[in-house]
Scaffold this motif. Structure first.
Motif, PDB file in Angstrom:
ATOM      1  N   ASP A 127     111.444  64.471 111.381  1.00  0.00           N
ATOM      2  CA  ASP A 127     111.864  62.877 112.029  1.00  0.00           C
ATOM      3  C   ASP A 127     111.659  62.653 110.343  1.00  0.00           C
ATOM      4  O   ASP A 127     110.423  62.701 109.601  1.00  0.00           O
ATOM      5  N   GLU A 128     112.396  62.055 109.369  1.00  0.00           N
ATOM      6  CA  GLU A 128     112.822  61.407 108.170  1.00  0.00           C
ATOM      7  C   GLU A 128     112.155  60.299 108.082  1.00  0.00           C
ATOM      8  O   GLU A 128     110.936  60.262 106.969  1.00  0.00           O
ATOM      9  N   THR A 129     111.633  59.854 109.578  1.00  0.00           N
ATOM     10  CA  THR A 129     110.712  58.754 108.612  1.00  0.00           C
ATOM     11  C   THR A 129     108.823  59.124 108.732  1.00  0.00           C
ATOM     12  O   THR A 129     108.731  58.050 108.095  1.00  0.00           O
ATOM     13  N   SER A 130     109.315  60.077 109.594  1.00  0.00           N
ATOM     14  CA  SER A 130     107.518  60.434 109.161  1.00  0.00           C
ATOM     15  C   SER A 130     108.015  61.562 108.285  1.00  0.00           C
ATOM     16  O   SER A 130     106.484  60.614 107.768  1.00  0.00           O
ATOM     17  N   LEU A 131     108.116  62.270 107.209  1.00  0.00           N
ATOM     18  CA  LEU A 131     107.871  62.422 106.293  1.00  0.00           C
ATOM     19  C   LEU A 131     107.998  61.197 105.489  1.00  0.00           C
ATOM     20  O   LEU A 131     107.203  61.292 104.049  1.00  0.00           O
ATOM     21  N   GLU A 132     108.856  60.433 105.160  1.00  0.00           N
ATOM     22  CA  GLU A 132     108.018  59.220 104.336  1.00  0.00           C
ATOM     23  C   GLU A 132     107.343  58.561 104.688  1.00  0.00           C
ATOM     24  O   GLU A 132     106.015  58.053 103.567  1.00  0.00           O
ATOM     25  N   SER A 133     106.807  58.670 106.050  1.00  0.00           N
ATOM     26  CA  SER A 133     105.616  57.891 106.089  1.00  0.00           C
ATOM     27  C   SER A 133     104.315  59.003 105.114  1.00  0.00           C
ATOM     28  O   SER A 133     103.192  58.114 105.587  1.00  0.00           O
ATOM     29  N   GLU A 179     115.593  76.902 113.810  1.00  0.00           N
ATOM     30  CA  GLU A 179     116.612  75.317 114.247  1.00  0.00           C
ATOM     31  C   GLU A 179     115.522  74.224 113.320  1.00  0.00           C
ATOM     32  O   GLU A 179     116.151  73.785 112.570  1.00  0.00           O
ATOM     33  N   GLU A 180     114.153  73.825 113.350  1.00  0.00           N
ATOM     34  CA  GLU A 180     113.819  73.112 113.136  1.00  0.00           C
ATOM     35  C   GLU A 180     113.136  73.379 111.371  1.00  0.00           C
ATOM     36  O   GLU A 180     113.258  72.722 111.086  1.00  0.00           O
ATOM     37  N   LEU A 181     113.346  74.816 111.433  1.00  0.00           N
ATOM     38  CA  LEU A 181     113.461  75.323 110.053  1.00  0.00           C
ATOM     39  C   LEU A 181     114.297  74.943 108.864  1.00  0.00           C
ATOM     40  O   LEU A 181     114.330  74.281 108.169  1.00  0.00           O
ATOM     41  N   ILE A 182     115.320  75.346 109.454  1.00  0.00           N
ATOM     42  CA  ILE A 182     116.260  74.630 108.775  1.00  0.00           C
ATOM     43  C   ILE A 182     116.401  73.316 108.273  1.00  0.00           C
ATOM     44  O   ILE A 182     117.362  72.790 107.346  1.00  0.00           O
ATOM     45  N   ILE A 183     116.373  72.422 109.626  1.00  0.00           N
ATOM     46  CA  ILE A 183     116.542  70.843 109.686  1.00  0.00           C
ATOM     47  C   ILE A 183     115.534  70.299 108.894  1.00  0.00           C
ATOM     48  O   ILE A 183     115.741  69.542 107.895  1.00  0.00           O
ATOM     49  N   ILE A 184     114.837  70.876 109.074  1.00  0.00           N
ATOM     50  CA  ILE A 184     113.034  70.479 107.506  1.00  0.00           C
ATOM     51  C   ILE A 184     113.828  70.979 106.082  1.00  0.00           C
ATOM     52  O   ILE A 184     113.791  70.207 105.867  1.00  0.00           O
ATOM     53  N   ALA A 185     114.832  71.641 105.946  1.00  0.00           N
ATOM     54  CA  ALA A 185     114.564  72.725 104.862  1.00  0.00           C
ATOM     55  C   ALA A 185     115.940  71.670 104.326  1.00  0.00           C
ATOM     56  O   ALA A 185     115.867  71.494 102.938  1.00  0.00           O
ATOM     57  N   GLY A 186     117.119  70.944 105.377  1.00  0.00           N
ATOM     58  CA  GLY A 186     117.694  70.897 104.671  1.00  0.00           C
ATOM     59  C   GLY A 186     117.362  69.509 104.286  1.00  0.00           C
ATOM     60  O   GLY A 186     118.371  68.726 103.204  1.00  0.00           O
ATOM     61  N   LEU A 187     117.021  67.980 104.914  1.00  0.00           N
ATOM     62  CA  LEU A 187     115.957  67.446 104.564  1.00  0.00           C
ATOM     63  C   LEU A 187     115.112  67.135 103.903  1.00  0.00           C
ATOM     64  O   LEU A 187     115.806  66.190 102.785  1.00  0.00           O
ATOM     65  N   LEU A 188     114.745  67.720 103.167  1.00  0.00           N
ATOM     66  CA  LEU A 188     113.331  68.169 102.227  1.00  0.00           C
ATOM     67  C   LEU A 188     114.729  67.772 100.992  1.00  0.00           C
ATOM     68  O   LEU A 188     114.410  67.404 100.117  1.00  0.00           O
ATOM     69  N   LYS A 189     115.400  69.221 101.180  1.00  0.00           N
ATOM     70  CA  LYS A 189     116.273  68.884  99.223  1.00  0.00           C
ATOM     71  C   LYS A 189     117.489  67.993  99.340  1.00  0.00           C
ATOM     72  O   LYS A 189     117.574  67.704  98.176  1.00  0.00           O
ATOM     73  N   LYS A 190     117.797  67.711 100.720  1.00  0.00           N
ATOM     74  CA  LYS A 190     119.487  66.624 100.794  1.00  0.00           C
ATOM     75  C   LYS A 190     118.434  65.249 100.212  1.00  0.00           C
ATOM     76  O   LYS A 190     118.871  64.302  99.452  1.00  0.00           O
ATOM     77  N   LYS A 191     117.262  64.300 100.952  1.00  0.00           N
ATOM     78  CA  LYS A 191     116.663  63.589 100.972  1.00  0.00           C
ATOM     79  C   LYS A 191     115.384  63.331  99.950  1.00  0.00           C
ATOM     80  O   LYS A 191     116.120  62.437  99.551  1.00  0.00           O
ATOM     81  N   PHE A 192     115.330  64.395  99.937  1.00  0.00           N
ATOM     82  CA  PHE A 192     114.044  64.375  98.379  1.00  0.00           C
ATOM     83  C   PHE A 192     113.980  64.722  98.109  1.00  0.00           C
ATOM     84  O   PHE A 192     113.304  64.800  96.832  1.00  0.00           O
TER      85      PHE A 192
END
Length: 87
Positions: free
Chosen positions: A48-54, A72-85
């Motif tokens: 969850d992007e909001t949780s990572l921001e928190s 699947e979670e690993l890929i989602i988190i890796a993508g989120l960390l790279k793109k958003k953060f």
């Protein structure tokens, strides 16, 4: 992110080398058993992007992903960390 056997071993190795370590897992039972050993310990929904921001994920120098039960979670988190953060 992800505190199974592999993640815990990495985190403990970093502590032994006098690093400040933040552990993150979505299982509160795991976090409650190990939180006193680390600089920071968070129980959040890791995809969850909001949780990572928190937890202010951007302030950490390095993020290690060690989720072993869901590729699947690993890929989602890796993508989120790279793109958003930008990590």
């Amino acid at each position: 992110i992800g505190i199974g056997q592999f993640g815990l071993a990495i985190a403990q190795g970093l502590i032994e080398k006098n690093n400040h370590v933040c552990v993150v897992d979505k299982n509160m039972n795991i976090i409650s058993h190990i939180q006193d050993k680390f600089s920071y310990a968070f129980c959040i929904e890791v995809i969850d992007e909001t949780s990572l921001e928190s937890i202010d994920i951007k302030k950490f120098d390095t993020v290690i992903l060690s989720i072993d039960n869901s590729f699947e979670e690993l890929i989602i988190i890796a993508g989120l960390l790279k793109k958003k953060f930008k990590i």
